[in-house]
Every structure is written in structure tokens, then in C-alpha cells.
Enzyme design. Structure first.
Site, mmCIF file in Angstrom:
data_model
loop_
_atom_site.group_PDB
_atom_site.id
_atom_site.type_symbol
_atom_site.label_atom_id
_atom_site.label_comp_id
_atom_site.label_asym_id
_atom_site.label_seq_id
_atom_site.Cartn_x
_atom_site.Cartn_y
_atom_site.Cartn_z
ATOM 1 C CG HIS A 1 -18.044 31.703 59.422
ATOM 2 N ND1 HIS A 1 -17.037 31.101 60.138
ATOM 3 C CD2 HIS A 1 -18.462 32.742 60.195
ATOM 4 C CE1 HIS A 1 -16.858 31.730 61.285
ATOM 5 N NE2 HIS A 1 -17.714 32.742 61.344
ATOM 6 C CG ASP B 1 -15.176 28.552 58.944
ATOM 7 O OD1 ASP B 1 -15.272 29.414 58.049
ATOM 8 O OD2 ASP B 1 -15.702 28.667 60.065
ATOM 9 C CB SER C 1 -15.352 34.491 63.061
ATOM 10 O OG SER C 1 -16.216 33.760 63.883
#
Length: 242
Positions: free
Chosen positions: A82, A112, A188
Site C-alpha cells: 500500500h 500487503d 508502514s
């Protein structure tokens, strides 16, 4: 965890990270994992890991996305899918501030995870290890696209999480570490490491409903995506937000 409230989605877009990934199907979240540890790593281990953690950024539709990543081989960087979704041009920024163009050579929207190749990266790759419940370590990342931050973390639970892919259109089943850790958008793609500085997972989401609860993909998910990397450029799919 339930779908994030509107204010959480707005936060994700403001820092150009897209909406928080859906880790669990509604009403299927994990149990309480307790507080994060006050500290985790020695100064020597922290300094060694920091040399291998990079910032990942690039334009996607009408925004610039920013996240974290880490060196895991010759010119190879691991991050979240992402973080690079919808990008045609991606770059990594080394700890010394030098920026390099990067090609996405593996992109898995269900797990992901993504693998990038940045010629001339010249950073020491991190070793990998498995970790169990109760393991103490830390997540390294660049929250908000700012400076590197080390967040102490403890694995409170490891579960087979049934949720959605990054586009929330397909079912995703992943082995996930539930962390007692205070992470923020921008973390992230950062590595979860143990007290020896070995990668035991990849941070990818926070629980918008519970402060101090975050999620990392287990090492087995990372290994599966590394096996997909063939050295050729791959498509990064559509943008997450327009």
C-alpha cells in the site's frame, strides 16, 4: 478490527498513506495485548538496524505516498504494497539522505508486501528470524514521512487473520503478529526486529479502535513475497485514493 472511523481515514490520506488496511473481518479482532514495553534494544543494536532502514516515497494519482522500508539483500528493499500502490516512479531515501530510483519487482496486494530494487543502495541487509508470543523488539520507521523513530514492541499474539486486501475487494488470509506498540502512519513497511536486530516481521497497520495496538506481517509472509521477486518490473495496480 472494525473499519476505521472517518477521522482515521482522513488521517491516513493526509499523510499520504491511504486508508488503513483492514486486518480482520468485522467482529474477529484479537484479544487485548497489554501495554508496549518501555524499552527494547541496546544502543548498539539500534544503531546497527537504523543503518538499513529507508524512507520509501513516490507520486500516486494526486498525492505523494510515503512509508518505510528496509534493506534485505543486494539492492533490495522490502516495504508494504500500500506504500507503492499506483506509483509509476518510486524512490528510496537512504539514512544519509541520498535518494535513489527504485523499481518494484514484487507486488502482493493480498499480503500487503512489495519488493523494490534500487541500484547502488549499498546498505547492509538485515538478517531474519522467527519470533513467538512475548518476544520483545522494536519497529523502525519514518512516521509522517519525518525522521527515523524506534518504537518498542512486544508480540502479544500471532494469528491467522482473515480480512481484505489493500483495495478491500478480495479476501486475504495472512499470518499476523498482534503488537503492543504505538505505531503511526508512515511506519508502514518498517521492520519489526528482535533484540538481536533480526527481522521477525513487517509493520503494516494500526488498530484505529485501540490505542497502542498495531500489526506486523509474520516472517513467513515476507519469505513468500521474496520468492515472487524475479528481478523484472511489475505493475503496482491502481491508486488507493484519488
Amino acid at each position: 478490527a472494525p473499519a476505521p472511523p472517518p477521522q482515521a481515514v482522513k488521517l491516513g490520506r493526509r499523510v499520504a498513506e491511504g486508508p488503513f488496511p483492514e486486518v480482520f473481518a468485522p467482529s474477529a479482532g484479537p484479544s487485548d495485548v497489554g501495554p508496549a514495553p518501555a524499552s527494547a534494544l541496546s544502543a548498539a543494536v539500534e544503531a546497527r538496524v537504523a543503518r538499513s532502514v529507508v524512507k520509501v516515497q513516490g507520486p500516486a494519482c494526486d498525492q505523494v505516498q510515503s512509508g518505510s522500508g528496509f534493506a534485505l539483500g543486494d539492492d533490495l528493499v522490502v516495504t508494504n504494497a500500500h506504500v507503492v500502490a499506483g506509483e509509476e516512479d518510486t524512490e528510496v531515501e537512504r539514512p544519509d539522505g541520498r535518494r535513489l530510483d527504485a523499481d518494484v519487482i514484487a507486488f502482493d496486494p493480498e499480503r500487503d508486501l512489495a519488493v523494490l530494487r534500487a541500484q547502488g543502495l549499498d546498505l547492509p541487509p538485515l538478517d531474519r528470524a522467527d519470533a513467538g508470543i512475548g518476544s520483545i523488539g522494536a519497529v523502525f520507521g519514518y512516521p509522517g514521512g519525518g525522521t527515523l523513530r524506534v518504537a518498542p514492541a512486544r508480540i502479544g499474539e500471532t494469528v491467522q487473520a482473515v480480512g481484505k486486501d489493500i483495495y478491500r475487494t478480495r479476501k486475504s488470509v495472512r499470518l499476523v503478529h498482534v503488537l503492543a506498540a504505538s505505531l503511526r502512519p508512515g511506519d508502514s513497511g518498517g521492520p519489526l526486529v528482535d533484540q538481536e536486530g533480526k527481522v521477525t516481521g513487517v509493520a503494516f497497520a494500526v488498530d484505529p479502535g485501540r490505542s497502542g495496538v498495531s500489526y506486523a506481517l509474520a516472517r513467513s509472509e515476507l519469505e513468500a513475497v521474496l520468492d515472487q521477486a524475479r528481478g523484472t518490473l511489475v505493475d503496482t495496480g491502481p491508486c488507493l485514493v484519488g
